[in-house]
Write an enzyme that holds these catalytic residues in place. Structure first.
Site, PDB file in Angstrom:
ATOM      1  N   CYS A 141      27.901  -1.541  -4.743  1.00 18.07           N
ATOM      2  CA  CYS A 141      26.614  -1.491  -5.448  1.00 18.07           C
ATOM      3  C   CYS A 141      26.630  -2.405  -6.682  1.00 18.07           C
ATOM      4  O   CYS A 141      25.717  -3.221  -6.879  1.00 18.07           O
ATOM      5  CB  CYS A 141      26.290  -0.062  -5.846  1.00 18.07           C
ATOM      6  SG  CYS A 141      27.675   0.840  -6.550  1.00 18.07           S
ATOM      7  N   HIS A 220      23.908   2.940 -12.446  1.00 12.86           N
ATOM      8  CA  HIS A 220      24.775   2.133 -13.306  1.00 12.86           C
ATOM      9  C   HIS A 220      23.880   1.248 -14.183  1.00 12.86           C
ATOM     10  O   HIS A 220      22.755   0.919 -13.793  1.00 12.86           O
ATOM     11  CB  HIS A 220      25.638   1.157 -12.507  1.00 12.86           C
ATOM     12  CG  HIS A 220      26.476   1.739 -11.429  1.00 12.86           C
ATOM     13  ND1 HIS A 220      27.485   2.643 -11.654  1.00 12.86           N
ATOM     14  CD2 HIS A 220      26.508   1.503 -10.081  1.00 12.86           C
ATOM     15  CE1 HIS A 220      28.092   2.938 -10.506  1.00 12.86           C
ATOM     16  NE2 HIS A 220      27.502   2.259  -9.542  1.00 12.86           N
TER      17      HIS A 220
HETATM   18  P1  NAD Z   1      30.542   9.708   1.345  1.00 14.28           P
HETATM   19  O1  NAD Z   1      31.789  10.447   1.056  1.00 14.28           O
HETATM   20  O2  NAD Z   1      29.252  10.169   0.745  1.00 14.28           O
HETATM   21  O3  NAD Z   1      30.309   9.666   2.929  1.00 14.28           O
HETATM   22  C1  NAD Z   1      31.322   9.293   3.807  1.00 14.28           C
HETATM   23  C2  NAD Z   1      31.085   9.937   5.179  1.00 14.28           C
HETATM   24  O4  NAD Z   1      32.073   9.496   6.095  1.00 14.28           O
HETATM   25  C3  NAD Z   1      31.136  11.454   5.177  1.00 14.28           C
HETATM   26  O5  NAD Z   1      30.011  11.920   5.888  1.00 14.28           O
HETATM   27  C4  NAD Z   1      32.393  11.802   5.956  1.00 14.28           C
HETATM   28  O6  NAD Z   1      32.219  12.967   6.742  1.00 14.28           O
HETATM   29  C5  NAD Z   1      32.536  10.611   6.875  1.00 14.28           C
HETATM   30  N1  NAD Z   1      33.912  10.338   7.307  1.00 14.28           N
HETATM   31  C6  NAD Z   1      35.074  10.821   6.815  1.00 14.28           C
HETATM   32  N2  NAD Z   1      36.111  10.325   7.524  1.00 14.28           N
HETATM   33  C7  NAD Z   1      35.596   9.508   8.457  1.00 14.28           C
HETATM   34  C8  NAD Z   1      36.170   8.721   9.497  1.00 14.28           C
HETATM   35  N3  NAD Z   1      37.489   8.691   9.696  1.00 14.28           N
HETATM   36  N4  NAD Z   1      35.335   7.989  10.274  1.00 14.28           N
HETATM   37  C9  NAD Z   1      33.995   8.015  10.081  1.00 14.28           C
HETATM   38  N5  NAD Z   1      33.407   8.755   9.116  1.00 14.28           N
HETATM   39  C10 NAD Z   1      34.206   9.503   8.325  1.00 14.28           C
HETATM   40  O7  NAD Z   1      30.829   8.188   0.963  1.00 14.28           O
HETATM   41  P2  NAD Z   1      29.777   7.090   0.468  1.00 14.28           P
HETATM   42  O8  NAD Z   1      29.529   7.280  -0.973  1.00 14.28           O
HETATM   43  O9  NAD Z   1      28.642   7.037   1.411  1.00 14.28           O
HETATM   44  O10 NAD Z   1      30.656   5.768   0.588  1.00 14.28           O
HETATM   45  C11 NAD Z   1      30.816   5.093   1.828  1.00 14.28           C
HETATM   46  C12 NAD Z   1      31.228   3.662   1.552  1.00 14.28           C
HETATM   47  O11 NAD Z   1      30.158   3.018   0.838  1.00 14.28           O
HETATM   48  C13 NAD Z   1      32.479   3.493   0.684  1.00 14.28           C
HETATM   49  O12 NAD Z   1      33.145   2.309   1.071  1.00 14.28           O
HETATM   50  C14 NAD Z   1      31.903   3.305  -0.709  1.00 14.28           C
HETATM   51  O13 NAD Z   1      32.751   2.620  -1.592  1.00 14.28           O
HETATM   52  C15 NAD Z   1      30.662   2.486  -0.388  1.00 14.28           C
HETATM   53  N6  NAD Z   1      29.613   2.551  -1.414  1.00 14.28           N
HETATM   54  C16 NAD Z   1      29.292   3.744  -1.995  1.00 14.28           C
HETATM   55  C17 NAD Z   1      28.317   3.766  -2.974  1.00 14.28           C
HETATM   56  C18 NAD Z   1      27.950   5.039  -3.687  1.00 14.28           C
HETATM   57  O14 NAD Z   1      27.480   4.980  -4.811  1.00 14.28           O
HETATM   58  N7  NAD Z   1      28.122   6.207  -3.100  1.00 14.28           N
HETATM   59  C19 NAD Z   1      27.638   2.596  -3.326  1.00 14.28           C
HETATM   60  C20 NAD Z   1      27.934   1.408  -2.644  1.00 14.28           C
HETATM   61  C21 NAD Z   1      28.946   1.399  -1.686  1.00 14.28           C
END
Ligand code: NAD
Length: 340
Positions: A141, A220
């Protein structure tokens, strides 16, 4: 024929990307996956999204919660043309072996190291570089916010150097297990990892970042100081450049948006799903040019800013749009992001 997209991991990013795919005319969502039953899994079922078992999830837990599974994540991925991996940080790299085995193009998120993919992606910056690629990483992000701003400044005004301080939200709204509750935590990696991450898209950009984590869940905020190589005569020219670029929203002074609380209130009022703000948010009063020195604040909604980029990455990789402008227009129309 619309392309078939699977979303592996249905959390903060995955559920938003799944909803966004459902709104594109040239894409169809084949399913989403979760490791555990939860209200989010139930909501996916309620929306009619086929639900698959991710990672080491146990089918009996879903059966006990009366949540029907359509199969395993591997089965979901085998039925798709492309997979968006939205698993937690570092898990995407573990999933890479599965994608290699199935031989499916995959999009990763910013929680993975850059070398998980052939290219790091931001739609306004390097759409063409990602065309036809099999492994693409949509940057985080914060990096998305900085790369978008770079796409405005670099071609018009040049950048001699860029110094940014990132005031980072402590957690996403549902993450009650994370802090800080009351404090400001400097990130003792100096400079922070965000600058090098921007250079995965703009290798020659002299950008350095430092970061602090604060107890807020909304957004942020970046504090930017940029030395321009070809500065315009007045601040207005920078504002005009920002306002004429997709995915930027600049608040006028009369709107009385003092900070992130009003940005989120604005998103609620305009009817954004989950109060998402997929644009870089700036304030007219928060942009100032002093000679060659440009100062500006920008706010980034961590939960949703990368969502349109994931959609554009699908189009770039599968050749669904000839250029970034076309893809961005299609994505933004479908998601209700106002054109410039
Ligand atoms: P999250 O924890 O909210 O969601 C992750 C999901 O993946 C959960 O539903 C979980 O059940 C599932 N999961 C767990 N193990 C898994 C596996 N082995 N295979 C498939 N799915 C699995 O995480 P998020 O915040 O959505 O982050 C996901 C990605 O996006 C990360 O790389 C993070 O850095 C990136 N990201 C997050 C944000 C943020 O602010 N949350 C912003 C930009 C990018």
């Amino acid at each position: 024929m619309p392309v078939k997209v699977a979303v592996n991991g249905y959390g903060t990013i995955g559920k938003r990307v799944a909803d966004a795919i459902r709104r594109q005319k040239d894409m169809v969502l084949v399913g989403v996956s979760k490791t555990q039953p939860s209200f989010e899994a139930a909501e996916a079922v309620r929306k009619g999204y086929p639900l698959y078992l991710a990672g080491k999830g146990k089918p009996e837990e879903f059966a006990a919660a009366h949540l029907p599974l359509a199969g395993t994540a591997e089965e979901m991925i085998r039925s798709a043309d492309i997979v968006v991996d939205a698993a937690p940080d570092k898990i995407g790299r573990d999933n890479l072996a599965l994608y290699n085995r199935v031989g499916i193009p995959a999009i990763f998120q910013g929680g993975e190291k850059a070398d998980v993919a052939e290219v790091s992606f931001s739609a306004l910056s390097n759409f063409a570089e990602c065309q036809g690629k099999k492994r693409v990483r949509v940057v985080s992000c914060n990096t998305t916010g900085l790369a978008r701003a770079a796409s405005v400044l670099l071609p018009r005004f040049g950048v001699e150097w860029w110094d940014a301080t990132l005031i980072r939200r402590g957690a996403d709204p549902p993450e009650s297990h994370r802090g800080p509750i009351n404090g400001i935590l400097p990130t003792f990696l100096l400079p922070s990892h965000h600058g090098p991450d921007v250079r995965t898209i703009y290798p020659d950009l002299k950008i350095n970042t430092t970061a602090l984590v604060v107890p807020t869940t909304l957004m942020h905020v970046h504090v930017n100081h940029v030395r321009l190589t070809h500065p315009p005569g007045e601040t207005k020219e920078v504002l005009d450049a920002l306002r004429s670029t997709p995915r930027f929203h600049v608040f006028a002074a009369w709107e009385h948006v003092e900070g992130t609380p009003q940005v989120i209130e604005y998103a609620r009022d305009r009817g954004s799903n989950r109060h998402d703000v997929m644009e870089n948010v700036l304030w007219e009063n928060g942009v100032r040019l002093d000679g060659a020195d440009l100062y500006f604040f920008q706010a980034i909604h961590q939960e949703s800013v990368v969502v349109p980029e994931n959609i554009d990455a699908v189009r770039a990789m599968l050749g669904l749009a000839p250029d970034p402008q076309t893809s961005i227009r299609l994505t933004d129309e479908a998601l209700g992001i106002a054109p410039p």
